[in-house]
Design an enzyme around this catalytic site. Structure first.
Site, PDB file in Angstrom:
ATOM      1  N   SER A  64       0.799  -1.229   0.000  1.00 12.79           N
ATOM      2  CA  SER A  64       0.000   0.000   0.000  1.00 12.79           C
ATOM      3  C   SER A  64       0.835   1.284   0.000  1.00 12.79           C
ATOM      4  O   SER A  64       0.343   2.328  -0.396  1.00 12.79           O
ATOM      5  CB  SER A  64      -0.941   0.016   1.206  1.00 12.79           C
ATOM      6  OG  SER A  64      -0.216   0.208   2.402  1.00 12.79           O
ATOM      7  N   LYS A 102       0.731   4.931   6.761  1.00 14.16           N
ATOM      8  CA  LYS A 102       0.045   5.677   5.704  1.00 14.16           C
ATOM      9  C   LYS A 102       0.549   7.115   5.667  1.00 14.16           C
ATOM     10  O   LYS A 102       1.204   7.589   6.580  1.00 14.16           O
ATOM     11  CB  LYS A 102      -1.472   5.695   5.935  1.00 14.16           C
ATOM     12  CG  LYS A 102      -2.117   4.328   6.023  1.00 14.16           C
ATOM     13  CD  LYS A 102      -2.085   3.587   4.710  1.00 14.16           C
ATOM     14  CE  LYS A 102      -2.712   2.202   4.886  1.00 14.16           C
ATOM     15  NZ  LYS A 102      -2.510   1.363   3.741  1.00 14.16           N
TER      16      LYS A 102
END
Length: 188
Positions: A64, A102
């Site tokens: 990701s 993230k």
């Protein structure tokens, strides 16, 4: 042999034969080892304390954050850093004991919209040289536009087409963040 060498040889023979001298030498070796062990233990305690209070370690799971970070990369984050800015990479605690790494794309007061494969913050398209792929809203995800409230951040993975992020679970509470990335190491 000169006189100094003869004296050193006599001293060595005396140390090997004389029990009090031999005992003293053995005691000095033990004390040296004990000191070394105690110094090493103190260093370990300081490092552990540093990582419990000031720093933390997390691992990237999956793709990701590609191309910035890769699967199994280790990241070191600063725990006390809770004031985030767009572009910061942070570690996040998720409800089921998962940790995510993230990138912050919006902070409190920002309005986030995703339209036509692009990210807009406060009505302006966000330039993100690190992002890979199109940024699309997710089926069964949150509804856009959304305004980030106080005490929250909106996060996305850099690999936009392969990331579980705020598009699915909404803005992240600052209390669920672990800290801002300060360093990372590739797969060991």
């Amino acid at each position: 042999m000169d006189a100094d060498e003869i004296k050193q040889v006599k001293q060595k023979v005396l140390e090997d034969v004389d029990p009090p001298t031999k005992k003293k030498k053995k005691h000095m070796r033990r004390m040296s080892w004990l000191r070394t062990i105690l110094e090493f233990a103190a260093i370990i305690v300081v490092i552990c304390g540093l990582f419990q209070i000031v720093m933390g370690i997390s691992y990237v799971e999956g793709q990701s954050m590609y191309p910035t970070l890769h699967d199994k990369d280790m990241v070191v984050y600063k725990r006390r850093q809770k004031a985030y800015a767009p572009g910061d990479i942070i570690a996040i605690d998720r409800p089921n004991d998962e940790e995510f790494v993230k990138r912050v794309v919006a902070v409190a007061g920002d309005t986030v919209n995703i339209e036509g494969g692009r990210l807009y913050v406060n009505g302006k398209e966000r330039e993100e040289p690190w992002a890979l792929g199109e940024t699309k809203a997710v089926k069964n995800g949150i509804v856009f536009p959304i305004t980030v409230t106080d005490g929250e951040v909106f996060v996305l993975g850099d690999n936009r087409e392969n990331s579980e992020d705020s598009r699915m679970f909404g803005p992240v509470s600052i209390s669920d963040t672990k800290g801002r990335l300060v360093w990372y190491i590739g797969k060991l």
